[in-house]
Design an enzyme around this catalytic site. Structure first.
Site, mmCIF file in Angstrom:
data_model
loop_
_atom_site.group_PDB
_atom_site.id
_atom_site.type_symbol
_atom_site.label_atom_id
_atom_site.label_comp_id
_atom_site.label_asym_id
_atom_site.label_seq_id
_atom_site.Cartn_x
_atom_site.Cartn_y
_atom_site.Cartn_z
ATOM 1 N N HIS A 1 3.709 1.639 1.690
ATOM 2 C CA HIS A 1 2.610 1.360 0.772
ATOM 3 C C HIS A 1 3.017 1.963 -0.565
ATOM 4 O O HIS A 1 3.140 3.188 -0.695
ATOM 5 C CB HIS A 1 1.297 1.958 1.271
ATOM 6 C CG HIS A 1 0.740 1.246 2.465
ATOM 7 N ND1 HIS A 1 -0.057 1.861 3.409
ATOM 8 C CD2 HIS A 1 0.865 -0.047 2.869
ATOM 9 C CE1 HIS A 1 -0.397 0.981 4.338
ATOM 10 N NE2 HIS A 1 0.148 -0.185 4.031
ATOM 11 N N GLU B 1 1.572 5.232 -2.276
ATOM 12 C CA GLU B 1 1.442 6.454 -1.478
ATOM 13 C C GLU B 1 2.748 7.230 -1.600
ATOM 14 O O GLU B 1 3.702 6.985 -0.866
ATOM 15 C CB GLU B 1 1.114 6.092 -0.029
ATOM 16 C CG GLU B 1 -0.194 5.307 0.093
ATOM 17 C CD GLU B 1 -0.516 4.875 1.515
ATOM 18 O OE1 GLU B 1 0.220 5.274 2.449
ATOM 19 O OE2 GLU B 1 -1.497 4.135 1.700
ATOM 20 N N HIS C 1 3.098 8.292 4.891
ATOM 21 C CA HIS C 1 2.040 7.689 4.080
ATOM 22 C C HIS C 1 1.230 8.793 3.406
ATOM 23 O O HIS C 1 1.452 9.981 3.638
ATOM 24 C CB HIS C 1 1.105 6.852 4.963
ATOM 25 C CG HIS C 1 1.724 5.607 5.507
ATOM 26 N ND1 HIS C 1 1.407 4.351 5.043
ATOM 27 C CD2 HIS C 1 2.636 5.418 6.488
ATOM 28 C CE1 HIS C 1 2.103 3.441 5.708
ATOM 29 N NE2 HIS C 1 2.854 4.066 6.598
ATOM 30 N N GLU D 1 0.454 11.106 7.617
ATOM 31 C CA GLU D 1 -0.351 11.033 6.391
ATOM 32 C C GLU D 1 -0.316 12.406 5.729
ATOM 33 O O GLU D 1 -0.892 13.370 6.230
ATOM 34 C CB GLU D 1 -1.790 10.633 6.727
ATOM 35 C CG GLU D 1 -1.923 9.275 7.418
ATOM 36 C CD GLU D 1 -1.980 8.118 6.436
ATOM 37 O OE1 GLU D 1 -1.941 8.371 5.211
ATOM 38 O OE2 GLU D 1 -2.073 6.959 6.890
#
Length: 559
Positions: A172, A175, A281, A360
């Site tokens: 992404h 990110e 991410h 994340e």
């Protein structure tokens, strides 16, 4: 660049609730819109999310609030579901371009390199450490930017009994905490190889591949000079983390062709034999482990829980209170958070038998550059520890008992493996690496043209290695082996029931097909036995009759 700055100002000083004209403008300018909405209380949240994820790209779910992205087609479809939405400022435009570009440097890694700087840094690694790393271009993006890996090992170009490991970040494009952490991890491994024993072990014993930027078209959507205005999607406005084959929904679950970036990574995975990987991410602070697409748990769910807990707990030791504590104190099963289809995590686990989780790293997708050194401090020990996990579990070499050559074999954990969780040995040297939680296991090794080999009572401990080297006996020519015990088999060829008469009671009788897979097994209680083969496909099979001191073989034809 000016158009993004103007759009940022317009959004910053307007209400988050925008008109249809505002959304149209955003989609025209950026190809994607970022928004939030509340789930409907009268409908099951999981059912709603399952439907919605097939239309738009869900970013984060907190209780009943959903953050999401959509391209033009997805947004038009989503509007038909009659949710009330708040259009939000793009995460890559919450800071001004001046704040994002900052005044940091590579000395402290408190800045976001532009595209040309990124290319220069990757090349400089190889210039500075030519004996430890190489730069590998696995393909190009839609707009022609490079998809680059740094390959790190002390024996580049040599096949060895080592697990392959992969880190990739920022599929992404907006990110970007992982973008910097991966560049810094490469530098850390190379700079400390000669002085840090732990680093030397990792580099000497693991084949390491690191890709800091998996979607450079998204990251530099507003131009190569800055990450300001970065987009989640690629240049075709496709979410790359919904673009992979899915275990449940099959090929093309998002309805799109495989993007150039997706195809490049799939081809790369096909050409390698990865044991462990991670996909980095931002947007939350949590370790997300398989599955994302299914409610059922992975075969190695206890191992995943242990590994994820280890990552988060290590980070907690070196981070301020509250960091990496989303959901279950920093870890979650993917489906329990929210389900997605077409994610790379599930693809790697299911299709490539490589253990991969999604990390994340920060709640803010694009943190102020001055905070990037802090995220490194919080995470680098966990990143190294996770990398080192690829050395543990059960590993060894599988070879031909007669020739000593490598055998490409399946390694299957009895009463444990499911949903493609088995692993395979490499074709080049026959090495295998099976990551497992502590316990006692029964392992079957099987390959086409070989008799299966079973090892019982294999004891595995967490954070340790159990080595089992296996030699497989070829089935080729076993009809010529002179039996050591008198054996009568009739009829042969056979259509339904085969009768087996022995001079002494055997330990077991196994019928295996030409691929080396056991299709029937009995434990005799007398010298006379029968096997029903009526449901088997026509063809050649091998009867393996095991006695206390030896094993006899018979070739069987089912017609």
């Amino acid at each position: 660049m000016i158009k993004y700055a103007l759009l940022f100002v317009a959004l910053l000083f307007s209400s988050q609730i925008c008109t249809a004209q505002d959304v149209d403008k955003i989609l025209k300018e950026r190809g994607e819109v970022y928004f939030s909405f509340e789930l409907k209380p009268e409908t099951n949240p999981g059912e709603q999310l399952a439907i919605i994820d097939g239309i738009i790209s869900i970013d984060k779910v907190t209780t009943t609030k959903v953050l999401a992205y959509a391209n033009t087609k997805g947004f038009e479809q989503f509007q038909k579901l009659s949710y009330s939405i708040d259009v939000l400022t793009a995460p890559s435009m919450l800071l001004s371009q001046k704040e994002i570009d900052g005044s940091g440097s590579r000395v402290n890694w408190d800045y976001y390199p532009n595209y040309s700087e990124y290319i220069d840094i990757m090349n400089q690694f190889v210039t500075d450490y030519p004996s430890l790393c190489e730069l590998v271009n696995i393909g190009s993006t839609v707009e022609g930017r490079d998809l680059l890996f740094i390959h790190i090992n002390n024996n580049l170009g040599t096949e060895a009994d080592e697990p392959e490991f992969m880190y990739t970040s920022s599929m992404h494009g907006d990110e970007l905490t992982g973008y910097i952490l991966m560049l810094r991890l490469i530098e850390h491994l190379l700079e400390n190889y000669g002085t840090d024993e732990r680093i030397a072990t990792l580099v000497n014993e693991i084949d390491i591949w690191i890709n800091p930027l998996a979607n450079p078209d998204g990251t530099f959507a507003a131009g190569d000079q800055s990450v300001f205005g970065a987009t989640r999607f690629n240049a075709n406005y496709i979410d790359l983390n919904r673009n992979y084959p899915d275990p449940e929904d099959g090929p093309h679950p998002d309805g799109n062709t495989y993007q150039d970036e997706t195809q490049a990574f799939m081809d790369f995975a096909d050409a390698h034999h990865f044991t462990l990987s991670a996909n980095l991410h931002t947007g939350a602070e949590v370790v997300n482990y398989p599955w994302d697409t299914w409610a059922k748990l992975a075969a190695d769910d206890d191992w995943w829980y242990y590994i994820s807990r280890q990552y988060a707990d290590t980070a907690h030791t070196f981070a301020p209170a509250g960091y990496l504590t989303d959901l279950n104190d920093g870890i979650t099963n993917g489906y329990a958070w929210y389900s997605i289809s077409g994610g790379r995590q599930d693809y790697m686990n299911y299709e490539k038998q490589c253990r991969e989780f999604t990390l994340e790293l920060s709640s803010t997708k694009l943190p102020p550059p001055s905070q990037l050194p802090d995220f490194w401090e919080y995470n680098y020990r966990s990143l190294l520890s996770y990398l080192g996990q690829s050395l543990f579990g059960v590993r060894g070499l599988i070879t031909d008992a007669n020739t000593g050559e490598a055998v490409h074999a399946e390694v299957f954990i009895e009463s444990h493996d499911k949903d493609q969780s088995q692993v395979f040995s490499s074709l080049q040297i026959g090495n295998y690496h099976r990551l497992l939680h502590s316990g006692t296991y029964s392992i079957t090794y099987r390959a086409e043209g070989y008799e299966p080999f079973i090892v019982n009572n294999v004891v595995v401990a967490n954070d340790s290695t159990t080595i089992i080297n296996v030699q497989l006996d070829s089935l080729v020519g076993i009809e010529d082996i002179t039996p050591q015990t008198q054996v009568f088999i009739y009829p042969n060829p056979v259509e339904d029931i085969i009768n087996i008469r022995l001079a002494e009671i055997s330990k077991e009788i196994v019928l295996i097909n030409s691929s080396g897979i056991a299709v029937s097994k009995i434990v005799p209680t007398s010298k006379n036995s029968q096997l029903d083969v009526s449901r088997l496909s026509k063809g050649m099979y091998f009867l393996v009759i095991r006695f206390e001191e030896h094993t006899d073989y018979r070739k069987i034809i089912v017609q």
